[in-house]
Each structure stands twice: as C-alpha cells, then as structure tokens.
Design a protein around this motif. Structure first.
Motif, PDB file in Angstrom:
ATOM      1  N   UNK A  41     -19.784  -7.547   1.956  1.00 21.58           N
ATOM      2  CA  UNK A  41     -19.719  -6.093   2.170  1.00 21.58           C
ATOM      3  C   UNK A  41     -18.333  -5.496   1.919  1.00 21.58           C
ATOM      4  N   UNK A  42     -17.300  -6.351   1.886  1.00 19.96           N
ATOM      5  CA  UNK A  42     -15.944  -5.849   1.661  1.00 19.96           C
ATOM      6  C   UNK A  42     -15.491  -5.937   0.221  1.00 19.96           C
ATOM      7  N   UNK A  43     -16.433  -6.223  -0.690  1.00 18.26           N
ATOM      8  CA  UNK A  43     -16.058  -6.475  -2.090  1.00 18.26           C
ATOM      9  C   UNK A  43     -15.266  -5.321  -2.695  1.00 18.26           C
ATOM     10  N   UNK A  44     -15.716  -4.096  -2.481  1.00 16.72           N
ATOM     11  CA  UNK A  44     -15.047  -2.944  -3.099  1.00 16.72           C
ATOM     12  C   UNK A  44     -13.605  -2.797  -2.594  1.00 16.72           C
ATOM     13  N   UNK A  45     -13.423  -2.909  -1.283  1.00 17.29           N
ATOM     14  CA  UNK A  45     -12.076  -2.805  -0.710  1.00 17.29           C
ATOM     15  C   UNK A  45     -11.205  -3.980  -1.158  1.00 17.29           C
ATOM     16  N   UNK A  46     -11.794  -5.171  -1.162  1.00 15.09           N
ATOM     17  CA  UNK A  46     -11.038  -6.369  -1.557  1.00 15.09           C
ATOM     18  C   UNK A  46     -10.591  -6.274  -3.006  1.00 15.09           C
ATOM     19  N   UNK A  47     -11.504  -5.856  -3.886  1.00 14.05           N
ATOM     20  CA  UNK A  47     -11.147  -5.730  -5.306  1.00 14.05           C
ATOM     21  C   UNK A  47     -10.091  -4.649  -5.507  1.00 14.05           C
ATOM     22  N   UNK A  48     -10.181  -3.577  -4.730  1.00 17.09           N
ATOM     23  CA  UNK A  48      -9.173  -2.512  -4.821  1.00 17.09           C
ATOM     24  C   UNK A  48      -7.798  -3.053  -4.446  1.00 17.09           C
ATOM     25  N   UNK A  49      -7.706  -3.750  -3.304  1.00 19.33           N
ATOM     26  CA  UNK A  49      -6.403  -4.224  -2.812  1.00 19.33           C
ATOM     27  C   UNK A  49      -5.838  -5.336  -3.697  1.00 19.33           C
ATOM     28  N   UNK A  50      -6.678  -6.295  -4.077  1.00 20.34           N
ATOM     29  CA  UNK A  50      -6.208  -7.370  -4.962  1.00 20.34           C
ATOM     30  C   UNK A  50      -5.865  -6.799  -6.334  1.00 20.34           C
ATOM     31  N   UNK A  51      -6.625  -5.783  -6.762  1.00 18.00           N
ATOM     32  CA  UNK A  51      -6.368  -5.133  -8.048  1.00 18.00           C
ATOM     33  C   UNK A  51      -5.050  -4.385  -8.084  1.00 18.00           C
ATOM     34  N   UNK A  52      -4.570  -3.971  -6.906  1.00 12.55           N
ATOM     35  CA  UNK A  52      -3.255  -3.323  -6.841  1.00 12.55           C
ATOM     36  C   UNK A  52      -2.127  -4.333  -6.715  1.00 12.55           C
ATOM     37  N   UNK A  53      -2.473  -5.606  -6.820  1.00 12.65           N
ATOM     38  CA  UNK A  53      -1.444  -6.645  -6.867  1.00 12.65           C
ATOM     39  C   UNK A  53      -1.071  -7.235  -5.522  1.00 12.65           C
ATOM     40  N   UNK A  54      -1.825  -6.917  -4.477  1.00 13.21           N
ATOM     41  CA  UNK A  54      -1.518  -7.513  -3.175  1.00 13.21           C
ATOM     42  C   UNK A  54      -2.084  -8.925  -3.115  1.00 13.21           C
ATOM     43  N   UNK A  55      -1.263  -9.856  -2.627  1.00 13.41           N
ATOM     44  CA  UNK A  55      -1.715 -11.244  -2.488  1.00 13.41           C
ATOM     45  C   UNK A  55      -2.552 -11.378  -1.224  1.00 13.41           C
ATOM     46  N   UNK A  56      -3.417 -12.382  -1.229  1.00 14.21           N
ATOM     47  CA  UNK A  56      -4.285 -12.625  -0.069  1.00 14.21           C
ATOM     48  C   UNK A  56      -3.440 -12.818   1.186  1.00 14.21           C
ATOM     49  N   UNK A  57      -2.343 -13.591   1.068  1.00 12.47           N
ATOM     50  CA  UNK A  57      -1.526 -13.855   2.273  1.00 12.47           C
ATOM     51  C   UNK A  57      -0.853 -12.588   2.802  1.00 12.47           C
ATOM     52  N   UNK A  58      -0.510 -11.652   1.904  1.00 10.43           N
ATOM     53  CA  UNK A  58       0.060 -10.374   2.360  1.00 10.43           C
ATOM     54  C   UNK A  58      -0.990  -9.581   3.126  1.00 10.43           C
ATOM     55  N   UNK A  59      -2.205  -9.534   2.589  1.00  6.82           N
ATOM     56  CA  UNK A  59      -3.287  -8.798   3.243  1.00  6.82           C
ATOM     57  C   UNK A  59      -3.635  -9.434   4.585  1.00  6.82           C
ATOM     58  N   UNK A  60      -3.571 -10.765   4.640  1.00  9.45           N
ATOM     59  CA  UNK A  60      -3.831 -11.450   5.914  1.00  9.45           C
ATOM     60  C   UNK A  60      -2.709 -11.177   6.908  1.00  9.45           C
TER      61      UNK A  60
END
Length: 219
Positions: free
Chosen positions: A32-51
């Motif tokens: 369910x978070x695919x759209x938000x996840x793709x947006x944030x990763x698409x802006x160059x944020x790393x998974x560890x930064x988001x975590x």
C-alpha cells in the motif's frame, strides 16, 4: 501518586502517536505504500535515511488509521491527537492523513508528538501538518532537534531548514546539525530554544521578513 487527567491524556496521545508512526512505517515498506516509497526513493533518498527519520505512508483511504487504532484507542483520543476529523454530513470520523508520505515530528526527548505529510499527486496543501494538541505546540518545537543535538554540539552551529525532506537530505549528505520549523514562521520561542543549543545559526530557507527579524533576535 495518581496521574492528573491532563497528564493521563498526554501519555495516551504519546502512546497513540508511537503506534501510528509504526503503522505508517509498515505501510511505506509494503504494497500500500508503493506510491510514497517510489516518490521518496525516486528523489534520491536512501532506505537507511528514510528509516532514520522514520518515514511512513498514509494509505489513500478514509479510515485506514482509524481502523488500525480502534482496538487500542478511542475515537476521542484520535481526535485529541489530531489524527482524525469528524465527518460533517453524517456521524463518524475519517483520517486526516490520506495518500501522503508521512514524517513523525519528535519532541526533544525523541517521542513522536505530531506528523508532517507531503502530497504525492500535486494536491494542496503540498505539506499538511498535525494541528496543535496537548503534546504539540508548533511554535515551540523544531523538526529533527532530537537527532541533531550531538551534531550541534560538535559543530557549534545549527542549520535551520524548511521541512522534513530538507533535513533528511542534509542528514544523508553528512550534515547532522540540521532542524526545520514545522509549517510555521520562526518564532521567538524557536529562537529561545535554538539559543539553548548554539550561538551560531545558519538560515537555509526563503528569507522572508519574519525569518530575518527572528534571525536578528537570535544574534
């Protein structure tokens, strides 16, 4: 000693905010978070930064959080915490945050007290923040301060930015001494708070007159 009603309400809201943050985080890293996840990763944020900033996602649904929380928290507590709104035309409630990337706003002790949420589809407002509640006064709180304190002490300065994603970008690039205002102009209370941590302030946002005046007071 027995808790006062006010203290009991604050502690209940803090428990709810933690549960909501966990729910939003789970949503971000699942289907369910695919759209938000793709947006944030698409802006160059790393998974560890988001975590690290505990980024999450609110589903595009009217009552996702309400249903997820209702076994543990009353609608009144969700209302008091600013997480749901009352329906105008009929009985019931609906989620304040829907179809957005969501960022917990932590107090100085590192406890979640509010959320900032960014639209993903161009809808307005682009950023939607929690309203003021018994645990959240936006004129007295700075986003990211609980993470930034060590960096502020080390660098001897604070870099003030506009929003959660600006702070996340700075953290990702190794600049830890960053904080942001939460959808409000820089206030005298913010300045007092900043001065407790450092004497040097770097403004890294649109310098409107309110911001310039507050910066002048800081110095």
């Amino acid at each position: 000693s027995e808790q006062t009603p006010d203290r009991k309400e604050r502690e209940e809201i803090l428990s709810l905010m933690e549960a909501a943050a966990q729910h939003f985080t789970r949503t971000l890293w699942t289907a369910p978070g695919t759209k938000a996840r793709e947006y944030l990763l698409g802006r160059g944020f790393k998974k560890e930064t988001l975590e690290r900033i505990r980024a999450g996602a609110a589903r595009e649904a009217w009552d996702d959080l309400l249903l997820a929380m209702k076994s543990r928290f009353t609608p009144q507590t969700l209302l008091n915490a600013g997480l749901i709104l009352e329906r105008k035309e009929k009985d019931g409630h609906y989620d304040r945050f829907r179809g957005r990337a969501v960022f917990p706003i932590l107090n100085e002790a590192g406890k979640g007290v509010a959320f900032g949420a960014r639209a993903l589809d161009g809808s307005e407002p682009k950023y939607l923040n929690s309203p003021e509640t018994p645990v959240y006064q936006k004129s007295r709180l700075l986003y990211g301060l609980s993470w930034a304190r060590e960096g502020i002490r080390r660098e001897g300065r604070i870099v003030l930015m506009e929003g959660p994603l600006d702070v996340a970008r700075a953290l990702q690039h190794g600049v830890p001494e960053v904080v942001a205002t939460c959808g409000t102009a820089l206030t005298t209370e913010h300045v007092k708070l900043l001065r407790r941590y450092a004497r040097k302030l770097v403004l890294a946002f649109d310098a409107d007159s309110a911001g310039q005046n507050a910066a002048a007071r800081f110095y």
